[in-house]
Design a protein around this motif. Structure first.
Motif, PDB file in Angstrom:
ATOM      1  N   THR A 183       0.828  -1.198   0.000  1.00 44.69           N
ATOM      2  CA  THR A 183       0.000   0.000   0.000  1.00 44.69           C
ATOM      3  C   THR A 183       0.868   1.256   0.000  1.00 44.69           C
ATOM      4  O   THR A 183       1.799   1.375   0.798  1.00 44.69           O
ATOM      5  CB  THR A 183      -0.903   0.010   1.249  1.00 44.69           C
ATOM      6  OG1 THR A 183      -1.687  -1.199   1.271  1.00 44.69           O
ATOM      7  CG2 THR A 183      -1.830   1.211   1.260  1.00 44.69           C
ATOM      8  N   LEU A 184       0.541   2.191  -0.892  1.00 45.32           N
ATOM      9  CA  LEU A 184       1.171   3.499  -0.895  1.00 45.32           C
ATOM     10  C   LEU A 184       0.237   4.501  -0.220  1.00 45.32           C
ATOM     11  O   LEU A 184      -0.980   4.395  -0.347  1.00 45.32           O
ATOM     12  CB  LEU A 184       1.466   3.977  -2.323  1.00 45.32           C
ATOM     13  CG  LEU A 184       2.259   3.046  -3.241  1.00 45.32           C
ATOM     14  CD1 LEU A 184       2.606   3.778  -4.535  1.00 45.32           C
ATOM     15  CD2 LEU A 184       3.504   2.516  -2.576  1.00 45.32           C
ATOM     16  N   TYR A 185       0.805   5.463   0.487  1.00 46.97           N
ATOM     17  CA  TYR A 185      -0.037   6.431   1.190  1.00 46.97           C
ATOM     18  C   TYR A 185       0.740   7.704   1.478  1.00 46.97           C
ATOM     19  O   TYR A 185       1.969   7.726   1.439  1.00 46.97           O
ATOM     20  CB  TYR A 185      -0.573   5.830   2.490  1.00 46.97           C
ATOM     21  CG  TYR A 185       0.474   5.580   3.562  1.00 46.97           C
ATOM     22  CD1 TYR A 185       0.583   6.402   4.671  1.00 46.97           C
ATOM     23  CD2 TYR A 185       1.376   4.511   3.459  1.00 46.97           C
ATOM     24  CE1 TYR A 185       1.539   6.178   5.656  1.00 46.97           C
ATOM     25  CE2 TYR A 185       2.329   4.272   4.430  1.00 46.97           C
ATOM     26  CZ  TYR A 185       2.413   5.112   5.528  1.00 46.97           C
ATOM     27  OH  TYR A 185       3.362   4.902   6.503  1.00 46.97           O
ATOM     28  N   LYS A 186       0.005   8.763   1.737  1.00 48.79           N
ATOM     29  CA  LYS A 186       0.581  10.026   2.195  1.00 48.79           C
ATOM     30  C   LYS A 186       0.072  10.277   3.615  1.00 48.79           C
ATOM     31  O   LYS A 186      -1.136  10.254   3.859  1.00 48.79           O
ATOM     32  CB  LYS A 186       0.160  11.193   1.280  1.00 48.79           C
ATOM     33  CG  LYS A 186       0.797  11.193  -0.104  1.00 48.79           C
ATOM     34  CD  LYS A 186       2.252  11.626  -0.052  1.00 48.79           C
ATOM     35  CE  LYS A 186       2.868  11.732  -1.438  1.00 48.79           C
ATOM     36  NZ  LYS A 186       2.548  12.984  -2.131  1.00 48.79           N
ATOM     37  N   GLY A 187       0.990  10.490   4.542  1.00 47.63           N
ATOM     38  CA  GLY A 187       0.607  10.743   5.914  1.00 47.63           C
ATOM     39  C   GLY A 187      -0.164  12.054   6.033  1.00 47.63           C
ATOM     40  O   GLY A 187       0.195  13.058   5.416  1.00 47.63           O
ATOM     41  N   ALA A 188      -1.218  12.033   6.824  1.00 49.44           N
ATOM     42  CA  ALA A 188      -2.055  13.215   6.991  1.00 49.44           C
ATOM     43  C   ALA A 188      -1.402  14.213   7.944  1.00 49.44           C
ATOM     44  O   ALA A 188      -0.431  13.905   8.635  1.00 49.44           O
ATOM     45  CB  ALA A 188      -3.424  12.806   7.536  1.00 49.44           C
ATOM     46  N   ALA A 189      -1.954  15.417   7.986  1.00 49.36           N
ATOM     47  CA  ALA A 189      -1.501  16.431   8.937  1.00 49.36           C
ATOM     48  C   ALA A 189      -2.131  16.159  10.290  1.00 49.36           C
ATOM     49  O   ALA A 189      -3.305  15.815  10.388  1.00 49.36           O
ATOM     50  CB  ALA A 189      -1.873  17.824   8.441  1.00 49.36           C
ATOM     51  N   SER A 190      -1.344  16.267  11.341  1.00 46.93           N
ATOM     52  CA  SER A 190      -1.817  16.075  12.708  1.00 46.93           C
ATOM     53  C   SER A 190      -1.678  17.385  13.470  1.00 46.93           C
ATOM     54  O   SER A 190      -0.821  18.219  13.160  1.00 46.93           O
ATOM     55  CB  SER A 190      -1.000  14.976  13.396  1.00 46.93           C
ATOM     56  OG  SER A 190      -1.239  14.962  14.786  1.00 46.93           O
ATOM     57  N   GLN A 191      -2.512  17.569  14.471  1.00 50.73           N
ATOM     58  CA  GLN A 191      -2.441  18.759  15.321  1.00 50.73           C
ATOM     59  C   GLN A 191      -1.473  18.560  16.490  1.00 50.73           C
ATOM     60  O   GLN A 191      -1.311  19.453  17.319  1.00 50.73           O
ATOM     61  CB  GLN A 191      -3.832  19.105  15.858  1.00 50.73           C
ATOM     62  CG  GLN A 191      -4.841  19.442  14.774  1.00 50.73           C
ATOM     63  CD  GLN A 191      -4.395  20.604  13.912  1.00 50.73           C
ATOM     64  OE1 GLN A 191      -4.021  21.665  14.425  1.00 50.73           O
ATOM     65  NE2 GLN A 191      -4.415  20.414  12.601  1.00 50.73           N
TER      66      GLN A 191
END
Length: 346
Positions: free
Chosen positions: A178-186
């Protein structure tokens, strides 16, 4: 946490009992690794053999046992280690020449389909591997010949700042690359917020380059060149990229784009090393897996050192022993290892 073992055919084999220590290192654009020390009971000796898989209950990834050692001092221990299942890709090479011109999802999928999932030579097939490109649309324009398949896929992911993992389904024994882009976290990590117990900030320009001269086909005055990146004065750091193997007949109007992609990839590898390594306070205000996870973009602050980084979590090392769980996290890009430098030079 339960630590399950599956045999080389991905069938349930048992549960590891009486283990002393587990290091479980997850990486964003690279293949993760693990090390386990367990009491050398007859059951553990039977389970912890080369080729078998370790899977933590509730986790996504599984590790393939590649090394085993039995030792005795005060007690008999068996130590096993290996890499996560993305390493199945390392058992194949790009057997011939692949022209890649499309999105990241499609190009990595082309490599995996042709050399692992559905190759012309059925001896090369692994029928328990599936693929999910995550719809990642980063443009790719390059050529790859005879390179290790895992290295090829990871280098494309690194150039696009994308993650790669092999998600294990224990119910059917299927791994989905699986390829993915990590999301933005607060999440905000800071010694001052008492959610870190140790911290090390590293910044290095020893391998850094920001302008790439890419040499394509042709000889002498007839050779085709392209330049990727820009800077001036003492801030300008140049590198040459030999891309003579790329032929204009394979890329047509996209030939310049293919050369520029080679420059982009090289500068991604030679980016400024800036990382913040820290141990996370398990009793702090942030919860692993809820407030932050591998690949996510977070903020790291050290008021005393004057450091404020908005950066990606590129590595998480989970450790389990008699005292419980601990987390060591790498934020950002660290310095190149010797092995990585040798690959670049090769």
């Amino acid at each position: 946490m339960e630590l399950y073992v599956f045999d080389a055919n991905r069938r349930p084999a048992g549960v590891v009992e009486s283990f002393e220590y587990l290091r479980w290192t997850r990486k964003y654009s690279q293949c993760g690794s693990f090390e386990l020390k367990a009491i050398a009971t007859a059951e553990n000796l039977a389970l912890l053999t080369l080729g078998n898989l370790l899977w933590k209950s509730g986790g996504e990834e599984a590790g393939v046992i590649e090394y085993a050692e039995i030792s005795q001092e005060e007690k008999e221990l068996i130590t096993v280690s290996g890499r996560f299942a993305v390493s199945y890709l390392a058992r194949r090479i790009v057997w011939d020449t692949e022209i890649l011109n499309g999105t990241l999802a499609d190009c990595v999928g082309q490599l995996l389909d042709n050399h692992l999932i559905n190759p012309g030579n059925t001896d090369r097939r692994m029928d328990f591997i599936a693929y999910d490109g995550g719809g990642l649309s980063d443009p790719v324009s390059t050529q790859i010949s005879y390179k290790n398949l895992m290295d090829a896929a990871m280098s494309l992911c690194e150039a696009a700042d994308a993650g790669i993992k092999a998600v294990f389904n224990p119910a059917n024994g299927i791994f989905t690359v699986t390829l993915y882009k990590g999301a933005a976290s607060q999440a905000v990590f800071s010694w001052e917020y008492e959610n870190l117990t140790s911290q090390t900030f590293t910044k290095s320009a020893s391998d850094y380059a920001n302008v790439a001269l890419v040499g394509g086909e042709g000889e002498g005055a007839e050779r085709v060149f392209a330049v990727y990146g820009e800077s001036e004065g003492t801030e300008r750091r140049e590198v040459f990229v030999d891309a003579k193997s790329l032929r204009s007949e394979d890329f047509g109007d996209e030939y310049t784009a293919a050369l520029l992609f080679q420059g982009q990839s090289k500068l991604s590898e030679l980016a400024m090393a800036q990382s913040f390594d820290a141990s996370v306070n398990p009793h702090g205000n942030l919860t692993y897996g809820t407030d932050f996870d591998l690949g996510q973009t977070v903020k790291v602050v050290s008021k005393k050192w004057g450091v404020t980084l908005t950066t990606r979590i590129t590595e998480i090392e989970e450790s389990y022993d008699s005292t419980g769980q601990s987390l060591d996290i790498t934020f950002g890009k660290g310095m190149l290892t010797l092995a990585q430098k040798l690959k670049l030079e090769g």
